[in-house]
Scaffold this motif. Structure first.
Motif, mmCIF file in Angstrom:
data_model
loop_
_atom_site.group_PDB
_atom_site.id
_atom_site.type_symbol
_atom_site.label_atom_id
_atom_site.label_comp_id
_atom_site.label_asym_id
_atom_site.label_seq_id
_atom_site.Cartn_x
_atom_site.Cartn_y
_atom_site.Cartn_z
ATOM 1 N N PRO A 1 -2.055 3.784 -7.677
ATOM 2 C CA PRO A 1 -3.449 3.464 -7.396
ATOM 3 C C PRO A 1 -4.056 4.099 -6.150
ATOM 4 O O PRO A 1 -5.258 4.277 -6.083
ATOM 5 N N ASP A 2 -3.251 4.440 -5.158
ATOM 6 C CA ASP A 2 -3.870 4.836 -3.894
ATOM 7 C C ASP A 2 -3.166 6.028 -3.252
ATOM 8 O O ASP A 2 -2.972 6.084 -2.047
ATOM 9 N N GLY A 3 -2.813 7.007 -4.042
ATOM 10 C CA GLY A 3 -2.230 8.242 -3.517
ATOM 11 C C GLY A 3 -0.717 8.250 -3.594
ATOM 12 O O GLY A 3 -0.058 7.269 -3.270
ATOM 13 N N LEU B 1 0.846 -1.189 0.000
ATOM 14 C CA LEU B 1 0.000 0.000 0.000
ATOM 15 C C LEU B 1 0.883 1.241 0.000
ATOM 16 O O LEU B 1 1.883 1.314 0.721
ATOM 17 N N ASN B 2 0.504 2.222 -0.784
ATOM 18 C CA ASN B 2 1.309 3.441 -0.846
ATOM 19 C C ASN B 2 1.293 4.220 0.460
ATOM 20 O O ASN B 2 2.198 5.022 0.716
ATOM 21 N N GLN B 3 0.308 3.982 1.311
ATOM 22 C CA GLN B 3 0.316 4.658 2.612
ATOM 23 C C GLN B 3 1.528 4.215 3.425
ATOM 24 O O GLN B 3 2.084 4.993 4.211
ATOM 25 N N ASP C 1 -7.441 -10.144 -3.839
ATOM 26 C CA ASP C 1 -7.662 -9.295 -2.669
ATOM 27 C C ASP C 1 -6.705 -9.706 -1.546
ATOM 28 O O ASP C 1 -7.126 -10.162 -0.478
#
Length: 302
Positions: free
Chosen positions: A181-183, A149-151, A273
């Protein structure tokens, strides 16, 4: 007995970095080699090696192949030809390097990469540099499962900045073809739209004081240049656990920290997922960042 060999090589940038280990080993044994590749510059410094056009359809490789100044040739007729590849079956029983060793017919030589000309990137004087790679997805090889995840890339990038690093982020996004995809994670400088060539990107990795990435070409480059690296995993672990994509026989893993999700998914599905949650990430990277930073300060003071 040494002889002439022709390999129909893979097109991935990371795969070519890995292939370099085996091409080196064969040349050291006296073989003359023809290699089909869109990225001949990766093999700079290796003698007795000829390049055959791959005519790659892949976006980044196609740009590089078409602009290459390296001379391409046709392979001589009648010499043995071997296709280099790996799939899920290979990774169920071993690693990328196991598959390549079987196909090249030799153990790998020590992993390395040439030095390339760097881009003119201004960095504050005295600041150590952290090169980071955000997780991206692309249409031509859509693996949404693999990257973290990019977070989490953002969390560690900010921690590196607090420690005094100048953070530079690299990617090659293009609308409809590749995206984050996610920031976008934090960085002081972002080169996200292909501003850097492959070779300038590799030069940046070689000069980095620390590298933050998921499992991708930047990971392979950091290992080849022996740069301190934090690699955050996402999913698709059956194909991307570090035991599947590295080999301690030909690379030093002592300066690499691999961080895995709490429930790391060992699937081999590119669209799945996967549970990518990593709890306690700051504590998992803090000691490594501190050690690398202290070592860099000692070197600079010497």
């Amino acid at each position: 007995m040494p002889g002439k060999l022709y390999f129909d090589g893979m097109h991935g940038i990371g795969d070519n970095i890995n292939q370099r280990c085996f091409i080196k080993a064969l040349v050291q044994k006296g073989h003359e080699i023809w290699l089909k590749t869109p990225l001949p510059e990766i093999y700079a410094g290796i003698s007795n090696l000829h390049f055959v056009h791959a005519n790659s359809p892949l976006r980044t490789q196609k740009k590089s192949e078409q602009s290459s100044t390296v001379m391409f040739e046709r392979e001589p007729p009648g010499i043995p030809r071997t296709r280099i590849f790996y799939g899920n079956g290979h990774l169920q029983s071993g690693s990328i390097f196991d598959a390549m060793e079987q196909q090249f017919g030799t153990a790998p030589a020590c992993m390395d990469l040439p030095s390339y000309t760097s881009a003119d990137i201004r960095v504050p004087a005295g600041k150590p540099v952290a090169v980071i790679r955000p997780t991206t997805e692309r249409t031509e090889w859509h693996n949404a499962s693999r990257g973290p995840l990019n977070q989490y890339i953002d969390d560690v990038a900010r921690r590196l900045a607090i420690c005094g690093y100048h953070v530079i982020s690299v990617a090659d996004v293009q609308e409809g073809k590749e995206w984050i995809p996610d920031g976008e994670p934090f960085a002081h400088q972002k080169f996200h739209h292909g501003e850097l060539t492959i070779w300038q990107m590799l030069a940046l990795v070689e000069r980095a004081d620390i590298v933050l990435t998921g499992p991708c070409v930047i990971m392979h480059a950091a290992l080849a240049y022996q740069r301190p690296m934090i690699c955050l995993a996402g999913g698709n672990g059956g194909n991307n656990h570090h035991l599947k994509v590295t080999d301690p026989r030909c690379m030093d893993l002592s300066r690499a920290l691999f961080v895995y999700p709490d429930r790391y998914c060992h699937c081999q599905e590119m669209i799945h997922d996967c549970d990518k949650m990593i709890t306690g990430l700051p504590e998992k990277v803090e000691g490594f960042i501190t050690t690398v930073h202290q070592q860099a300060r000692r070197r600079n003071a010497a």
